[in-house]
Design a protein around this motif. Sequence first.
Motif, PDB file in Angstrom:
ATOM      1  N   ALA A 162      90.160  78.249  44.537  1.00 11.08           N
ATOM      2  CA  ALA A 162      89.381  77.883  43.352  1.00 11.08           C
ATOM      3  C   ALA A 162      89.260  76.378  43.204  1.00 11.08           C
ATOM      4  N   ASN A 163      90.249  75.634  43.680  1.00 10.34           N
ATOM      5  CA  ASN A 163      90.191  74.188  43.503  1.00 10.34           C
ATOM      6  C   ASN A 163      89.083  73.545  44.328  1.00 10.34           C
ATOM      7  N   GLN A 164      88.858  74.019  45.545  1.00  8.99           N
ATOM      8  CA  GLN A 164      87.726  73.493  46.308  1.00  8.99           C
ATOM      9  C   GLN A 164      86.411  73.915  45.659  1.00  8.99           C
ATOM     10  N   ALA A 165      86.390  75.099  45.091  1.00  6.15           N
ATOM     11  CA  ALA A 165      85.185  75.535  44.383  1.00  6.15           C
ATOM     12  C   ALA A 165      84.868  74.575  43.235  1.00  6.15           C
ATOM     13  N   LEU A 166      85.878  74.199  42.469  1.00 10.45           N
ATOM     14  CA  LEU A 166      85.673  73.234  41.390  1.00 10.45           C
ATOM     15  C   LEU A 166      85.189  71.893  41.938  1.00 10.45           C
ATOM     16  N   ASP A 167      85.783  71.451  43.043  1.00  7.84           N
ATOM     17  CA  ASP A 167      85.351  70.195  43.672  1.00  7.84           C
ATOM     18  C   ASP A 167      83.871  70.215  44.002  1.00  7.84           C
ATOM     19  N   ILE A 168      83.418  71.308  44.600  1.00 10.21           N
ATOM     20  CA  ILE A 168      82.024  71.408  45.032  1.00 10.21           C
ATOM     21  C   ILE A 168      81.087  71.401  43.828  1.00 10.21           C
ATOM     22  N   VAL A 169      81.449  72.128  42.787  1.00  9.76           N
ATOM     23  CA  VAL A 169      80.621  72.154  41.574  1.00  9.76           C
ATOM     24  C   VAL A 169      80.542  70.754  40.965  1.00  9.76           C
ATOM     25  N   ILE A 170      81.672  70.078  40.887  1.00 10.85           N
ATOM     26  CA  ILE A 170      81.688  68.729  40.312  1.00 10.85           C
ATOM     27  C   ILE A 170      80.824  67.779  41.131  1.00 10.85           C
ATOM     28  N   ARG A 171      80.917  67.850  42.449  1.00 10.27           N
ATOM     29  CA  ARG A 171      80.107  66.982  43.313  1.00 10.27           C
ATOM     30  C   ARG A 171      78.613  67.230  43.102  1.00 10.27           C
ATOM     31  N   ASN A 172      78.258  68.470  42.863  1.00 14.11           N
ATOM     32  CA  ASN A 172      76.837  68.795  42.716  1.00 14.11           C
ATOM     33  C   ASN A 172      76.273  68.336  41.372  1.00 14.11           C
ATOM     34  N   PHE A 173      77.052  68.469  40.308  1.00 11.58           N
ATOM     35  CA  PHE A 173      76.497  68.278  38.964  1.00 11.58           C
ATOM     36  C   PHE A 173      76.899  66.976  38.276  1.00 11.58           C
ATOM     37  N   ILE A 174      78.055  66.427  38.590  1.00  8.40           N
ATOM     38  CA  ILE A 174      78.623  65.369  37.756  1.00  8.40           C
ATOM     39  C   ILE A 174      78.424  64.001  38.398  1.00  8.40           C
ATOM     40  N   ARG A 175      77.934  63.082  37.581  1.00  9.45           N
ATOM     41  CA  ARG A 175      77.804  61.684  37.987  1.00  9.45           C
ATOM     42  C   ARG A 175      78.673  60.837  37.054  1.00  9.45           C
ATOM     43  N   PRO A 176      79.101  59.646  37.506  1.00 11.21           N
ATOM     44  CA  PRO A 176      79.930  58.795  36.640  1.00 11.21           C
ATOM     45  C   PRO A 176      79.281  58.582  35.275  1.00 11.21           C
ATOM     46  N   GLY A 177      80.062  58.776  34.232  1.00  5.23           N
ATOM     47  CA  GLY A 177      79.555  58.605  32.871  1.00  5.23           C
ATOM     48  C   GLY A 177      79.023  59.870  32.232  1.00  5.23           C
ATOM     49  N   ASP A 178      78.827  60.937  33.014  1.00  2.00           N
ATOM     50  CA  ASP A 178      78.323  62.192  32.446  1.00  2.00           C
ATOM     51  C   ASP A 178      79.358  62.812  31.505  1.00  2.00           C
ATOM     52  N   ARG A 179      78.864  63.409  30.431  1.00  2.00           N
ATOM     53  CA  ARG A 179      79.732  64.164  29.531  1.00  2.00           C
ATOM     54  C   ARG A 179      79.981  65.548  30.105  1.00  2.00           C
ATOM     55  N   VAL A 180      81.243  65.991  30.075  1.00  2.00           N
ATOM     56  CA  VAL A 180      81.617  67.314  30.560  1.00  2.00           C
ATOM     57  C   VAL A 180      82.523  67.949  29.515  1.00  2.00           C
ATOM     58  N   LEU A 181      82.265  69.214  29.187  1.00  2.19           N
ATOM     59  CA  LEU A 181      83.058  69.936  28.197  1.00  2.19           C
ATOM     60  C   LEU A 181      84.089  70.816  28.888  1.00  2.19           C
ATOM     61  N   VAL A 182      85.296  70.828  28.345  1.00  2.00           N
ATOM     62  CA  VAL A 182      86.395  71.599  28.934  1.00  2.00           C
ATOM     63  C   VAL A 182      87.213  72.255  27.828  1.00  2.00           C
ATOM     64  N   ASP A 183      87.885  73.346  28.171  1.00  2.00           N
ATOM     65  CA  ASP A 183      88.890  73.904  27.268  1.00  2.00           C
ATOM     66  C   ASP A 183      89.998  72.873  27.075  1.00  2.00           C
ATOM     67  N   GLU A 184      90.479  72.753  25.812  1.00  2.00           N
ATOM     68  CA  GLU A 184      91.639  71.892  25.560  1.00  2.00           C
ATOM     69  C   GLU A 184      92.575  72.577  24.574  1.00  2.00           C
ATOM     70  N   PRO A 185      93.835  72.811  24.985  1.00  2.00           N
ATOM     71  CA  PRO A 185      94.410  72.488  26.294  1.00  2.00           C
ATOM     72  C   PRO A 185      93.716  73.274  27.402  1.00  2.00           C
ATOM     73  N   GLY A 186      93.906  72.790  28.625  1.00  2.00           N
ATOM     74  CA  GLY A 186      93.227  73.431  29.735  1.00  2.00           C
ATOM     75  C   GLY A 186      93.871  73.102  31.063  1.00  2.00           C
ATOM     76  N   TYR A 187      93.149  73.426  32.131  1.00  2.00           N
ATOM     77  CA  TYR A 187      93.661  73.328  33.491  1.00  2.00           C
ATOM     78  C   TYR A 187      93.786  71.860  33.900  1.00  2.00           C
ATOM     79  N   TYR A 188      95.011  71.418  34.093  1.00  2.00           N
ATOM     80  CA  TYR A 188      95.266  69.994  34.356  1.00  2.00           C
ATOM     81  C   TYR A 188      94.617  69.513  35.646  1.00  2.00           C
ATOM     82  N   MET A 189      94.526  70.367  36.672  1.00  2.00           N
ATOM     83  CA  MET A 189      93.893  69.961  37.926  1.00  2.00           C
ATOM     84  C   MET A 189      92.405  69.665  37.721  1.00  2.00           C
ATOM     85  N   LEU A 190      91.757  70.448  36.871  1.00  2.00           N
ATOM     86  CA  LEU A 190      90.343  70.195  36.561  1.00  2.00           C
ATOM     87  C   LEU A 190      90.194  68.829  35.908  1.00  2.00           C
ATOM     88  N   TYR A 191      91.083  68.507  34.972  1.00  2.00           N
ATOM     89  CA  TYR A 191      91.015  67.191  34.329  1.00  2.00           C
ATOM     90  C   TYR A 191      91.129  66.078  35.362  1.00  2.00           C
TER      91      TYR A 191
END
Length: 465
Positions: free
Chosen positions: A178-207
């Motif tokens: 799952a961690n590589q899956a998260l990496d790939i999604v982040i690479r595709n969608f996220i650019r520096p400065g983009d706002r991203v919403l997460v569960d808090e508290p949440g998965y520390y590796m995602l943070y």
Amino acid sequence: MAPAPTLTLTRTLVELIRRQITEGAYAPGSRLPSIRALADQHGCAKNTIVNVFEELTAQGVVEPRRGSGFFVCATPPRPKEEEEGSLSRAMDVVWLMREQLKHDPGHLRLGDGFPPVEWLHDVRLDKFHQKVVRTGMGALFGYGSRFGYLPLRQHLVQKLAQHGIEAATSQIVLTHGANQALDIVIRNFIRPGDRVLVDEPGYYMLYGKLKLSGARIIGIPRHADGPDLEVLERELKRPGKAPLFFTQSLAHNPTASDTAPHKAHQILQLADRYDALIVENDAFADFKPATAPRIATLDQLRRTLYIGSFSKSVSAALRVGFIACHRDLASDLADIKMLVHMSSSEYCERTLDVILSDGHFSRHTARLRDRLQQATDAACRQLQQLGAELFCAPQQSMYLWARFPGFADAKPLAQALLAHHVVLAPGSIFHVEPEQAVPWSRFNVGLLSDPRFAAAMAGLLDRQA
């Protein structure tokens, strides 16, 4: 009431020696005093000094040399005030990662993220090797498909169908967990400065991954029945690019909460209204009933990217996960996977395919769910008997999220338990800003029955009384 415990002797000595190195008392490359000499100097056991050196080694401050002792690294880490850049912003998750990768039977790791090893013993990977070889030895010397091994994706189509999710093989991309899956999604969608919403508290590796990407992380408070919808809508309606929302609907890490069905429907309505995408991480799918409500089931992968894994139910060493999403997006994610990682491991994927083809696997997961339900029930009772408050009391969850009276911050509790060789996961690690005081901690239900925890907590609570 006695004051909350302060730093343990081990932590005190770690900070002392690190400060001495920083201030030049020990030069880069120089040999440190022996374990015996430091134990005599500080009036403590040699095992304490061994733990000090292990921590300094993990921090990159000292290095062991066989037969010669411990030496200051040639280039010691910079002091915290000098750290800068995205890597330093991600370092708040590294402590827990290091703890989970240690294999020290002398410590009870209550913050561990995996089921007890004995729960997985009946999935013996060694017995599947010959079957894997018979699936096509020649193919094991190549990179394989960018999407991953086709027969396994066909199995996953059937598995998703059990969750009520309709998908074709072209909508599934296999990954290294799952961690590589998260990496790939982040690479595709996220650019520096983009706002991203997460569960808090949440998965520390995602943070940590999002901080490395330069994202602006916005925490959506997690309640016992799922995300705070009022905060979620407020953040989704802000001007600018619609953000992604990363969430765990079931067996949420770390709170153990499940998103209520009515909330799942409302989350999808908000995503439609504000043109947002949802990334649903279901790493504990095999520990929950197949029919448990998932956002992807309601959405059928229109606005949902569904991430799954077998690290918890089969083996963390196998490293097989997947992303299921819209067909066009799956092709893009497979291209990113190919550019960054070339491919995932076809040997691991063939091994998992053989395991899923064996009728034994369904019996194995049924046993896992039964064991987890029993362990969760026993863990809830034990924590409540010790006076803890539970965030929620789930029927089945690998974790419990609990707090003890007298500890407004769980970090002193974690430090005190370390003296008893009990390693806790304090709640601040699971928050976007880990410097804040958080009274909650994550507990692994499969390990709470170890008597060392009850004995250590009883001693601490007696001293507080």
